[in-house]
Design a protein around this motif. Structure first.
Motif, mmCIF file in Angstrom:
data_model
loop_
_atom_site.group_PDB
_atom_site.id
_atom_site.type_symbol
_atom_site.label_atom_id
_atom_site.label_comp_id
_atom_site.label_asym_id
_atom_site.label_seq_id
_atom_site.Cartn_x
_atom_site.Cartn_y
_atom_site.Cartn_z
ATOM 1 N N ASP A 152 0.853 -1.186 0.000
ATOM 2 C CA ASP A 152 0.000 0.000 0.000
ATOM 3 C C ASP A 152 0.889 1.237 0.000
ATOM 4 O O ASP A 152 2.104 1.124 0.140
ATOM 5 C CB ASP A 152 -0.967 -0.014 1.196
ATOM 6 C CG ASP A 152 -0.261 -0.013 2.539
ATOM 7 O OD1 ASP A 152 0.606 0.850 2.754
ATOM 8 O OD2 ASP A 152 -0.560 -0.872 3.391
ATOM 9 N N PRO A 153 0.316 2.432 -0.161
ATOM 10 C CA PRO A 153 1.147 3.631 -0.283
ATOM 11 C C PRO A 153 1.558 4.251 1.047
ATOM 12 O O PRO A 153 1.886 5.440 1.102
ATOM 13 C CB PRO A 153 0.245 4.592 -1.075
ATOM 14 C CG PRO A 153 -1.132 4.216 -0.636
ATOM 15 C CD PRO A 153 -1.109 2.729 -0.443
ATOM 16 N N HIS A 154 1.559 3.465 2.107
ATOM 17 C CA HIS A 154 1.906 4.000 3.421
ATOM 18 C C HIS A 154 3.212 3.384 3.926
ATOM 19 O O HIS A 154 4.270 3.940 3.728
ATOM 20 C CB HIS A 154 0.741 3.786 4.388
ATOM 21 C CG HIS A 154 -0.489 4.522 3.972
ATOM 22 N ND1 HIS A 154 -0.733 5.842 4.275
ATOM 23 C CD2 HIS A 154 -1.549 4.123 3.222
ATOM 24 C CE1 HIS A 154 -1.867 6.236 3.742
ATOM 25 N NE2 HIS A 154 -2.395 5.200 3.091
ATOM 26 N N ALA A 156 5.380 1.577 7.332
ATOM 27 C CA ALA A 156 5.664 2.054 8.678
ATOM 28 C C ALA A 156 6.381 3.400 8.666
ATOM 29 O O ALA A 156 6.227 4.209 9.573
ATOM 30 C CB ALA A 156 6.510 1.026 9.427
ATOM 31 N N ASP A 157 7.180 3.637 7.627
ATOM 32 C CA ASP A 157 7.894 4.904 7.527
ATOM 33 C C ASP A 157 7.229 5.877 6.569
ATOM 34 O O ASP A 157 7.786 6.926 6.236
ATOM 35 C CB ASP A 157 9.350 4.669 7.110
ATOM 36 C CG ASP A 157 9.472 3.878 5.803
ATOM 37 O OD1 ASP A 157 8.428 3.622 5.167
ATOM 38 O OD2 ASP A 157 10.603 3.504 5.442
ATOM 39 N N GLN A 158 6.020 5.511 6.079
ATOM 40 C CA GLN A 158 5.225 6.367 5.197
ATOM 41 C C GLN A 158 5.856 6.572 3.819
ATOM 42 O O GLN A 158 5.436 7.457 3.075
ATOM 43 C CB GLN A 158 4.954 7.732 5.854
ATOM 44 C CG GLN A 158 4.192 7.638 7.170
ATOM 45 C CD GLN A 158 2.835 6.968 7.020
ATOM 46 O OE1 GLN A 158 2.046 7.349 6.174
ATOM 47 N NE2 GLN A 158 2.556 5.975 7.849
ATOM 48 N N ARG A 159 6.807 5.711 3.447
ATOM 49 C CA ARG A 159 7.427 5.804 2.123
ATOM 50 C C ARG A 159 6.787 4.836 1.129
ATOM 51 O O ARG A 159 7.137 4.824 -0.039
ATOM 52 C CB ARG A 159 8.926 5.525 2.230
ATOM 53 C CG ARG A 159 9.680 6.549 3.058
ATOM 54 C CD ARG A 159 11.115 6.131 3.287
ATOM 55 N NE ARG A 159 11.903 6.178 2.067
ATOM 56 C CZ ARG A 159 13.111 5.614 1.951
ATOM 57 N NH1 ARG A 159 13.625 4.939 2.972
ATOM 58 N NH2 ARG A 159 13.768 5.699 0.815
ATOM 59 N N GLY A 160 5.837 4.043 1.617
ATOM 60 C CA GLY A 160 5.117 3.124 0.747
ATOM 61 C C GLY A 160 5.740 1.756 0.673
ATOM 62 O O GLY A 160 6.913 1.545 0.958
ATOM 63 N N ASN A 161 4.926 0.783 0.310
ATOM 64 C CA ASN A 161 5.374 -0.570 -0.003
ATOM 65 C C ASN A 161 4.749 -0.958 -1.330
ATOM 66 O O ASN A 161 3.554 -1.196 -1.392
ATOM 67 C CB ASN A 161 4.949 -1.565 1.086
ATOM 68 C CG ASN A 161 5.883 -1.507 2.268
ATOM 69 O OD1 ASN A 161 7.079 -1.625 2.121
ATOM 70 N ND2 ASN A 161 5.324 -1.310 3.448
ATOM 71 N N PRO A 162 5.558 -0.956 -2.389
ATOM 72 C CA PRO A 162 7.005 -0.722 -2.385
ATOM 73 C C PRO A 162 7.368 0.746 -2.208
ATOM 74 O O PRO A 162 6.541 1.631 -2.437
ATOM 75 C CB PRO A 162 7.433 -1.225 -3.769
ATOM 76 C CG PRO A 162 6.225 -0.991 -4.627
ATOM 77 C CD PRO A 162 5.042 -1.293 -3.738
ATOM 78 N N LEU A 163 8.620 0.982 -1.803
ATOM 79 C CA LEU A 163 9.105 2.354 -1.718
ATOM 80 C C LEU A 163 8.966 3.015 -3.081
ATOM 81 O O LEU A 163 9.456 2.503 -4.084
ATOM 82 C CB LEU A 163 10.589 2.380 -1.322
ATOM 83 C CG LEU A 163 10.931 2.365 0.172
ATOM 84 C CD1 LEU A 163 10.672 0.991 0.768
ATOM 85 C CD2 LEU A 163 12.396 2.746 0.380
ATOM 86 N N GLY A 164 8.272 4.131 -3.112
ATOM 87 C CA GLY A 164 8.115 4.856 -4.365
ATOM 88 C C GLY A 164 7.127 4.242 -5.334
ATOM 89 O O GLY A 164 6.995 4.712 -6.463
ATOM 90 N N GLY A 165 6.401 3.199 -4.916
ATOM 91 C CA GLY A 165 5.426 2.576 -5.799
ATOM 92 C C GLY A 165 4.189 3.445 -5.958
ATOM 93 O O GLY A 165 3.605 3.886 -4.962
#
Length: 365
Positions: A152-154, A156-165
């Motif tokens: 999802d776009p959140h 734990a660090d709010q950078r998304g999973n995937p990062l930048g996805g």
């Protein structure tokens, strides 16, 4: 205790901002045009490092080694799922690096191999569009026995999973080539089952329909649908209840509180999700939909599976309901929470624990 979590979270956010040299803006608060994407949406260098792939995707990036992290969802024959970049992977360990696997060539992504999708339902409702179904997950680099997790776009660090996805759709843009960024979405993968929901960014409740805190209870509770293996159909439908919100036999509306992973597996649920009514369903054959898919080949070192990871519609659906994390989980049982949203469960990252703890507390308040 809450105060200490908040303080720690602020410190972690500050550290992330300092590492990039600029104020940190969560991925879900950033806006992009499909035709003007940066090479990498995530320009940070926080606890999880730098973005694994890229977002400018075209004919030069398309193919089985593409690292494109720009996905699409438009229709039953035109959507992408997030999957690992390397064979025999566990989603919980790789969700931060997941790449786009799409049903059509022409996106600059990897293309889902022929025969991988064994049942698909596309649903359009007033508040969201959704694609659900069954997949031979080995063919998109997942371990055959991986119960999966959630992107999802959140995170734990709010950078998304995937990062930048990032995810785009023409469902609300008024034209086939007019793609609009989907702000709130979630994608569960595992146990031979998948679900991807994209919520209308103009809707007042997009964050509620595409909730990201119920990462341990999977597709059946986050994206209830028919889930019939062997069936391919596109339908109109009613909105589901908000994930985690249910009405008891006494008529009382209750919010489900997902227990922490430390308490062990979730073996019982206080409610069964209500599958929304559907109508105007158009049936298809797989060959009609995915004619551009490349031939399937099982990655070296993996075990071929039949149908939906070797499980029936009933058993796969049950597995999806009990194993998947709505935001970061890394357990083979479907994604244990991973700090509220990310593939950080096994990273030991202080920041992930802090953010996850805060998100959990917020969810309970």
């Amino acid at each position: 205790m809450i105060a200490s979590f908040v303080a720690a979270t602020l410190l972690a956010t500050s550290a992330l901002a300092q590492s990039t040299g600029a104020p940190f803006t969560p991925l879900a608060q950033r806006r992009f045009e499909y035709t003007a994407l940066p090479y990498k949406v995530d320009d940070g260098d926080g606890e999880r490092g730098r973005q694994f792939g890229y977002n400018i995707c075209n004919s030069t990036t398309e193919g089985p080694t593409s690292l494109c992290q720009t996905a699409m969802i438009n229709s039953i024959d035109d959507f992408c799922l997030w999957g690992p970049p390397e064979p025999n992977s566990v989603v919980g360990d790789t969700e931060g690096e997941a790449v786009a696997w799409c049903t059509k060539p022409g996106r600059g992504t990897r293309v889902i191999p022929a025969g991988a999708l064994t049942g698909v339902q596309f649903m359009r409702t007033p508040a969201y569009i959704q694609v659900t179904g069954f997949i031979n997950q080995v063919l998109i680099n997942m371990k055959a026995d991986d119960s999966g997790g959630e992107m999802d776009p959140h995170g734990a660090d709010q950078r998304g999973n995937p990062l930048g996805g990032v995810l785009f759709s023409n469902a609300w843009a008024g034209g086939a080539e007019n793609y609009k960024q989907v702000i709130e979405w979630h994608n569960f993968m595992g146990a031979g089952v998948f679900c991807l929901k994209a919520c209308d960014p103009a809707g007042p409740d997009d964050d509620k329909y595409c909730e990201h805190i119920y990462d341990r209870i999977g597709c059946s509770y986050n994206a209830p649908a028919a889930y019939v293996d062997g069936t391919f159909e596109s339908c109109l439908g009613d909105n589901q209840d908000f994930p985690g919100i249910y009405t008891g036999a006494d008529g009382q509306v209750t919010t489900y509180k997902q227990p922490p992973e430390s308490l062990g597996a979730i073996t019982t649920m206080p409610y069964q999700p209500k599958v929304p009514a559907s109508s105007s369903c158009t049936p298809y054959q797989s060959a009609q939909l995915y004619s551009g898919a490349p031939s399937a080949s099982v990655p070296v070192g993996t075990t071929p599976v039949t149908s939906a990871a070797g499980s029936s519609a009933t058993s796969s659906r049950a597995a999806a309901a009990g194993s998947s994390r709505a935001s970061g989980s890394s357990s083979a049982a479907a994604a244990t929470q991973s700090a509220g949203n990310g593939a950080l469960a096994n990273s030991g990252s202080f920041a992930s624990v802090v953010f996850g703890g805060l998100l959990g507390l917020v969810a309970l308040l």
